[in-house]
Scaffold this motif. Structure first.
Motif, PDB file in Angstrom:
ATOM      1  N   THR A  56      11.998  21.986 -51.721  1.00 19.47           N
ATOM      2  CA  THR A  56      12.003  22.326 -53.294  1.00 19.47           C
ATOM      3  C   THR A  56      12.486  21.481 -54.290  1.00 19.47           C
ATOM      4  OG1 THR A  56      13.090  24.810 -51.923  1.00 19.47           O
ATOM      5  CG2 THR A  56      13.235  24.449 -54.449  1.00 19.47           C
ATOM      6  N   ASP A  57      11.369  21.416 -54.952  1.00 16.46           N
ATOM      7  CA  ASP A  57      11.456  19.815 -55.786  1.00 16.46           C
ATOM      8  C   ASP A  57      12.397  20.350 -56.799  1.00 16.46           C
ATOM      9  OD1 ASP A  57      10.719  16.987 -56.075  1.00 16.46           O
ATOM     10  OD2 ASP A  57       9.608  18.119 -58.148  1.00 16.46           O
ATOM     11  N   ALA A  58      12.426  21.469 -57.523  1.00 18.94           N
ATOM     12  CA  ALA A  58      12.912  21.740 -59.055  1.00 18.94           C
ATOM     13  C   ALA A  58      14.158  22.027 -59.335  1.00 18.94           C
ATOM     14  CB  ALA A  58      13.135  22.986 -59.751  1.00 18.94           C
ATOM     15  N   ARG A  59      15.474  21.396 -57.530  1.00 20.98           N
ATOM     16  CA  ARG A  59      16.965  22.429 -57.452  1.00 20.98           C
ATOM     17  C   ARG A  59      17.428  20.696 -55.669  1.00 20.98           C
ATOM     18  NH1 ARG A  59      19.069  25.273 -60.256  1.00 20.98           N
ATOM     19  NH2 ARG A  59      17.182  27.033 -60.405  1.00 20.98           N
ATOM     20  N   LEU A  60      18.516  20.404 -56.282  1.00 17.30           N
ATOM     21  CA  LEU A  60      18.652  19.150 -55.316  1.00 17.30           C
ATOM     22  C   LEU A  60      18.884  19.458 -54.200  1.00 17.30           C
ATOM     23  CD1 LEU A  60      21.866  18.266 -58.212  1.00 17.30           C
ATOM     24  CD2 LEU A  60      19.398  17.166 -57.685  1.00 17.30           C
ATOM     25  N   GLN A  61      18.584  18.298 -52.942  1.00 14.97           N
ATOM     26  CA  GLN A  61      19.432  18.457 -51.594  1.00 14.97           C
ATOM     27  C   GLN A  61      20.752  19.010 -51.506  1.00 14.97           C
ATOM     28  OE1 GLN A  61      18.365  14.992 -49.188  1.00 14.97           O
ATOM     29  NE2 GLN A  61      17.669  16.148 -48.052  1.00 14.97           N
ATOM     30  N   PRO A  62      21.110  19.873 -50.990  1.00 16.73           N
ATOM     31  CA  PRO A  62      22.515  20.341 -50.359  1.00 16.73           C
ATOM     32  C   PRO A  62      22.451  19.176 -49.682  1.00 16.73           C
ATOM     33  CG  PRO A  62      20.761  22.094 -50.572  1.00 16.73           C
ATOM     34  CD  PRO A  62      19.840  20.948 -50.240  1.00 16.73           C
ATOM     35  N   PRO A  63      24.245  19.158 -49.682  1.00 17.00           N
ATOM     36  CA  PRO A  63      24.665  17.688 -48.779  1.00 17.00           C
ATOM     37  C   PRO A  63      25.106  19.312 -47.695  1.00 17.00           C
ATOM     38  CG  PRO A  63      26.308  19.011 -50.025  1.00 17.00           C
ATOM     39  CD  PRO A  63      25.131  19.332 -49.917  1.00 17.00           C
ATOM     40  N   TYR A  64      24.784  18.588 -46.361  1.00 15.25           N
ATOM     41  CA  TYR A  64      25.542  18.756 -44.398  1.00 15.25           C
ATOM     42  C   TYR A  64      26.108  18.389 -44.014  1.00 15.25           C
ATOM     43  CZ  TYR A  64      22.602  14.680 -44.407  1.00 15.25           C
ATOM     44  OH  TYR A  64      22.200  13.252 -44.609  1.00 15.25           O
ATOM     45  N   TYR A  65      26.863  19.281 -43.019  1.00 12.98           N
ATOM     46  CA  TYR A  65      28.229  19.254 -42.252  1.00 12.98           C
ATOM     47  C   TYR A  65      26.637  18.389 -41.277  1.00 12.98           C
ATOM     48  CZ  TYR A  65      31.265  21.322 -45.209  1.00 12.98           C
ATOM     49  OH  TYR A  65      31.856  21.742 -45.933  1.00 12.98           O
ATOM     50  N   LEU A  66      27.716  17.294 -40.166  1.00 14.96           N
ATOM     51  CA  LEU A  66      27.195  16.954 -38.903  1.00 14.96           C
ATOM     52  C   LEU A  66      28.243  16.520 -38.760  1.00 14.96           C
ATOM     53  CD1 LEU A  66      23.578  15.519 -38.935  1.00 14.96           C
ATOM     54  CD2 LEU A  66      24.170  17.285 -38.374  1.00 14.96           C
ATOM     55  N   THR A  67      28.692  16.685 -37.602  1.00 15.25           N
ATOM     56  CA  THR A  67      29.252  14.949 -36.320  1.00 15.25           C
ATOM     57  C   THR A  67      28.497  13.811 -36.342  1.00 15.25           C
ATOM     58  OG1 THR A  67      30.970  17.152 -35.302  1.00 15.25           O
ATOM     59  CG2 THR A  67      31.069  15.554 -34.012  1.00 15.25           C
ATOM     60  N   MET A  68      29.603  13.288 -36.646  1.00 17.21           N
ATOM     61  CA  MET A  68      27.841  11.895 -36.377  1.00 17.21           C
ATOM     62  C   MET A  68      28.836  10.530 -36.822  1.00 17.21           C
ATOM     63  SD  MET A  68      24.356  10.847 -38.639  1.00 17.21           S
ATOM     64  CE  MET A  68      25.911  10.772 -40.287  1.00 17.21           C
ATOM     65  N   GLN A  69      29.184   9.931 -36.085  1.00 19.74           N
ATOM     66  CA  GLN A  69      29.978   8.619 -36.248  1.00 19.74           C
ATOM     67  C   GLN A  69      29.310   7.344 -37.158  1.00 19.74           C
ATOM     68  OE1 GLN A  69      30.659   6.150 -32.568  1.00 19.74           O
ATOM     69  NE2 GLN A  69      31.674   4.244 -33.572  1.00 19.74           N
ATOM     70  N   MET A  70      29.823   6.787 -38.908  1.00 21.42           N
ATOM     71  CA  MET A  70      29.781   6.708 -39.660  1.00 21.42           C
ATOM     72  C   MET A  70      29.850   4.681 -39.161  1.00 21.42           C
ATOM     73  SD  MET A  70      28.171   7.515 -42.457  1.00 21.42           S
ATOM     74  CE  MET A  70      28.893   6.710 -43.668  1.00 21.42           C
ATOM     75  N   PRO A  71      29.476   3.606 -39.919  1.00 18.62           N
ATOM     76  CA  PRO A  71      29.577   2.492 -39.394  1.00 18.62           C
ATOM     77  C   PRO A  71      30.849   2.592 -39.960  1.00 18.62           C
ATOM     78  CG  PRO A  71      27.777   2.633 -40.322  1.00 18.62           C
ATOM     79  CD  PRO A  71      27.934   3.894 -40.612  1.00 18.62           C
ATOM     80  N   GLY A  72      31.614   1.440 -39.505  1.00 22.28           N
ATOM     81  CA  GLY A  72      33.176   1.450 -39.584  1.00 22.28           C
ATOM     82  C   GLY A  72      34.092   2.103 -38.773  1.00 22.28           C
ATOM     83  N   GLN A  73      33.517   3.846 -38.300  1.00 22.60           N
ATOM     84  CA  GLN A  73      34.468   4.131 -37.780  1.00 22.60           C
ATOM     85  C   GLN A  73      34.271   4.273 -36.058  1.00 22.60           C
ATOM     86  OE1 GLN A  73      32.777   8.277 -39.508  1.00 22.60           O
ATOM     87  NE2 GLN A  73      34.802   8.802 -39.312  1.00 22.60           N
ATOM     88  N   ASP A  74      35.460   4.861 -35.648  1.00 23.93           N
ATOM     89  CA  ASP A  74      35.740   4.534 -33.649  1.00 23.93           C
ATOM     90  C   ASP A  74      35.081   5.352 -33.205  1.00 23.93           C
ATOM     91  OD1 ASP A  74      36.971   1.776 -34.889  1.00 23.93           O
ATOM     92  OD2 ASP A  74      39.170   3.081 -34.783  1.00 23.93           O
TER      93      ASP A  74
END
Length: 974
Positions: free
Chosen positions: A718-736
């Motif tokens: 939907t190019d006229a609208r912003l991309q929604p954020p999303y929830y996931l279980t994930m490990q970011m760099p720096g997380q244990d």
């Protein structure tokens, strides 16, 4: 001699007067009773919910402010009129025109002398009543122990004091102005002020009264100008770069306002002198001087400073103020704790590259909650009068010791689908509640592309309903009927439809509500009140309404929380969870302000709007301070509302707690199970990402240059609208370890009307896992982490990746196969994941019928990493293809054996078909797979020839494709 008296001519007139007065009294009583009925119904609702103190506080505050406003206007106006009339000159020579005016006014004088103050008093009372929250916040305001860098005032002054003082000064100015006008009018009508023959004559009494009022008015304007100095702290600067004073404001505007305030006070004193000595010349000259000073000091001098001093030396003069704005804006939006790290993204894929991210890849969501709603509805709706919300919600549960991301929704009522069965009795007494909750694994799919349900069915079955204490009934939801009447004496026959199945082959199971969910309608009086409220005489006369009956209304969870806590702005995405075997709605509440010093303003509507939430509406749109101060729950069975003080350090919440004591529970009262379902709110994250597009920098020079400004990319679908954020279980760099979090991306910002370069500049995550301990938040909850993508490596943004997916010949050929016949392809959410040392893009691809019954099923998964693209039946296969045949990790769909791709439907036979004839089963073996491969190869060859302009090769490839499709039809049938 008989005498006949004349009839009494006054009798008919007196009778009509009595009848008229009686009708007026009856009409007034009827109106009063309707008003009383509305207020009493509100009282019953709040009392049942346990928040009657909220309603009582509002009533007392509004009535008090109305009385204060009424008296504050009416009494001074009445005194001004009385003084002007009583001190009028007795032997004043009036013109013939004024004589005529007096003849008209005199019969109405007494009415006007009382009516005018009452008239203005009512307007002032209603205006003051609307400001009760401002007044109560000032009275209950708290200190924040944070001072502004310009005046050294506590920020609590701007949050609580300045709005009240501004309103108070405006009210007093209006009172004095009205008094001045009525004084001048009365004085003119009765000769105290005479205009004629090029001269103005004013009596001594009128001079004193007018001069004193004018002096008081200018004195108040001086106070207003003094307050305007502080108002600059929340207004855009002269150059529009920051909110709050810049060099011009600090060195020209604020000193100018100080000078004008002093001049206004001096002019006011001159008017007081005039009241004593009778010299009008000096105060009038001073007033003219004040107006000239306002132009020179208030407008001219700031323009000179801005034009000739600031613009040529902008950064050098404004640097200090940019630093102030950076610090205060980050604090106001809660982004001052952002943890940033440089990220050099890998773009080359190698075998085993995801081995260290195995836990993350096992939780990648391939079921898009915005797409699979029709599938869930078709599989789990059961009856037309049930429905599921769109889009579905996301949550997580611990199953067999493992955290599982889920897609959830509750089965609610939709009484508009009852059709011919709809009537007051069925709509109100029988169809009263929804039933059950549906939960599906976010990272799994069945062989035929449908969700893997963990909780489903009627009666409910699954991991949630395994406990016999589980309560599946949903009396309070986002789509509940306007009102239902429930409850019955013990032993009475059940009349409410529980669910459309029953034991021993019965058509349905019935139940009776046993909770405390609404006001009682057991008494005739209460039934009359609600018959009037809902304009339904059936409530009053129905035999089905009994002494144990309750009426359930205002059942939307957000509405119930809003009425219980009217000071909150609520998140646009309430979501259901199961806590302690009860379905509860969890709703985030915010405290907002537009008066935080040196903090830049943002539009809530623009910040929160995206592809999933296209048209949000807010009472306070432009804000510069926000806190997620309250977590609220609404029980889906009995509608009980519980408010928890989530951010106890928020000064606005502290003030509201003093206004509404005993309505909030401390965070220590939250159970660990409830906290485990609490998440970081979506709307707050959207506001923060909107601010971080500019405020991710740390120094004034980078802020001034704006060469590193970012923006949220538009949604690829939907190019006229912003991309929604999303929830996931994930490990970011720096997380244990992996954590339930919310994510979004940034691309370079562009000016309006120009195309942005769609490459990744930043990747933002917020830890949304609040933990599972009783009464305590997890230490990292709300932690913002930003990956700043190194400029040395170009990482495509979501728009670029979607374009590559769409334009890739191998992908487009298979998409065309999926679209054969009466099918259409739906691209799911495009997820960006920091795994394997780089950024991985994952997009599920769904297929549904183009018309009729539409049931989106997952058919393929698109994956991109660096320059590599894979388009496979499962995520597991796609990851293996990208990473050298073995990604080193298993996705959640690794054990799935998907169904083959669809083909064109068989053309209708020209000859009639006997339905009793046996039908050969479709052949789906080696020949079918070969024909499918030939069709795919022909499709690629045809696309290549078309781009090259080789018509001969195009015709050959098209013929080969036709032949392959005919073989697929012959082998596969439907």
């Amino acid at each position: 001699m008989t005498t006949t008296s004349a009839p009494n001519q006054a009798t008919p007139s007196r009778s009509r007067r009595i009848i008229g007065i009686s009708l007026a009294i009856i009409a007034a009583l009827v109106v009063a009773f309707f008003v009383f009925a509305s207020l009493f119904a509100d009282w019953l609702w709040y009392e049942q919910l346990g928040f009657d103190s909220v309603l009582l506080t509002q009533w007392v505050a509004r009535i008090s402010m109305f009385v204060i406003g009424f008296l504050g206007m009416a009494i001074p106006v009445w005194i001004a009129i009385q003084l002007a009339y009583r001190l009028r000159p007795v032997y004043a020579r009036l013109s013939s025109q004024l004589d005529r005016y007096q003849e008209v006014v005199e019969p109405l004088r007494r009415l006007a002398m009382w009516g005018i103050p009452v008239f203005f008093g009512f307007f002032a009372g209603f205006a003051a009543s609307a400001q009760w929250e401002t007044t109560w916040l000032w009275f209950n305001g708290v200190k924040t122990d944070v001072v502004d860098p310009q005046f050294g005032m506590d920020t609590g002054f701007y949050l609580f004091g300045m709005p009240f003082y501004t309103s108070l000064v405006g009210f007093v100015s209006a009172v004095l102005l009205v008094c001045l006008l009525v004084t001048a009018l009365v004085s003119y009508l009765y000769g105290a002020v005479r205009i004629g023959q090029r001269e103005l004559r004013i009596s001594k009494s009128a001079r004193i009264q007018l001069a004193v009022l004018a002096g008081l008015y200018l004195l108040v304007q001086g106070v207003s100008l003094w307050l305007d100095r502080y108002q600059t702290m929340v207004e855009p600067g002269a150059l529009g770069r920051i909110t709050g004073p810049g060099h011009t404001e600090a060195n020209a505007v604020i000193p100018g306002l100080t000078i004008l305030a002093i001049v206004a006070i001096v002019v006011a004193l001159l008017f007081f002198v005039t009241a004593i000595f009778g010299r009008w010349r000096y105060p009038l000259l001073a007033t003219a001087l004040l107006l000239i000073s306002a132009v020179v000091v208030g407008v001219g001098y700031p323009w000179v400073v801005t034009t000739f001093q600031v613009r040529p030396n902008q950064f050098g003069l404004e640097q200090e103020f940019y630093d102030r704005n950076l610090e205060m804006t980050k604090s106001a939006y809660g982004i001052d704790g952002l943890e940033k790290s440089d990220f050099t993204a890998e773009t080359d894929a190698a075998a085993g590259q995801l081995r260290e991210d195995a836990e993350t890849t096992a939780s990648i969501r391939i079921m898009d909650p915005a797409i699979i709603g029709p599938t869930v509805r078709q599989l789990e709706q059961y009856r037309a009068y049930y429905q599921f919300a769109e889009p579905l919600d996301v949550d997580r549960y611990e199953i067999d010791g493992q955290s599982q991301d889920t897609i959830v929704s509750v089965r609610e009522l939709n009484v508009s689908q009852l059709g011919a069965a709809a009537n007051w009795q069925t709509n109100t007494l029988v169809y009263t509640h929804g039933y059950g909750m549906v939960a599906a694994a976010g990272n799994e799919r069945t062989d035929d592309g449908n969700p893997v349900f963990l909780e489903r069915g009627i009666p409910a079955t699954g991991f949630l309903s395994a406990n016999e204490d589980f309560q599946p009934r949903v009396y309070f939801g986002e789509s509940s009927p306007p009102y239902s009447i429930v409850g019955a004496p013990e032993g009475a026959e059940d009349v409410e439809l529980d669910y459309p199945f029953g034991p021993d082959g019965e058509s349905q199971t019935s139940t009776t509500f046993t909770g405390d969910g609404g006001p009682s309608v057991g008494s005739v009086f209460n039934r009359l009140i609600y018959a009037l409220k809902f304009q339904s005489e059936q409530i009053l006369f129905s035999d089905a309404v009994n002494e144990e009956s309750q009426i359930l209304y205002d059942r939307d969870p957000s509405l119930r929380v809003q009425k219980a806590a009217p000071y909150l702005t609520l998140d646009s995405d309430p979501y259901p969870s199961v806590v302690n075997d009860r379905i509860v709605w969890i709703i985030d509440g915010y405290t907002l302000s537009a008066n935080y010093p040196y903090s830049t303003t943002v539009s809530l509507q623009r910040a929160i709007a995206d592809a999933n939430n296209t048209a949000p509406r807010f009472a306070l749109d432009d804000i510069n301070y926000v806190r997620n101060s309250v977590k609220a729950t609404v029980d889906a069975y009995d509608g009980s509302v519980t408010l928890y003080a989530w951010d106890e350090e928020d000064p606005l919440l502290q003030a509201w707690q003093k206004i509404y004591p005993s309505t909030l529970e401390p965070i220590s009262a939250m159970s660990g199970e409830l906290i485990s379902h609490v998440r970081y709110p979506t709307d707050l994250f959207k506001i923060q990402r909107a601010m971080l597009g500019v405020y991710h920098v740390d120094d004034a020079r980078a802020f001034f240059a704006r060469d590193n400004a970012w923006a949220t990319p538009n949604d690829p679908q939907t190019d006229a609208r912003l991309q929604p954020p999303y929830y996931l279980t994930m490990q970011m760099p720096g997380q244990d370890s992996p954590s339930y979090s919310m994510f979004t991306t940034f691309i370079p910002s562009s000016e309006a009307g120009t195309a942005s370069r769609n490459v990744l500049m930043g990747y933002l995550a917020v830890d949304s896992n609040a933990g599972s301990a009783d009464g305590a938040k997890a230490e990292d909850y709300g932690k913002l982490r930003m990956l700043e993508i190194s400029a040395e490596t170009t990482v495509p943004g979501p728009g670029q990746v979607q374009n590559r997916f769409d334009s890739d010949t191998a992908v487009s050929s298979q998409i065309n196969i999926l679209q054969q016949g009466q099918s259409e392809v739906l691209n799911g959410n495009l997820l960006t994941l920091p795994v394997g040392g780089g950024l991985l893009y994952v997009q599920p691809v769904f297929v549904q019928a183009s018309q009729g019954t539409q049931l989106p099923t997952l058919r393929k998964v698109l994956v991109a990493f660096g320059d590599n693209i894979a388009f496979e039946d499962t995520l597991d296969e796609a990851l293996d293809v990208i990473f050298g045949g073995d990604s080193g990790a298993n996705a959640g769909d690794g054990e799935v054996d998907p169904e083959p791709l669809p083909t064109d439907p068989t053309p209708e036979p020209t000859d009639p078909v006997d339905p009793t004839d046996p039908v050969d089963p479709p052949v789906v073996g080696t020949e079918f797979e070969q024909a499918l491969a030939d069709a795919q190869a022909a499709m690629i060859a045809r696309d290549t020839a078309l781009r090259a302009g080789d018509l001969t090769a195009f015709a050959e490839a098209d013929a080969a494709l036709t032949d392959a499709v005919e073989r697929l039809i012959a082998l596969g049938g439907e």
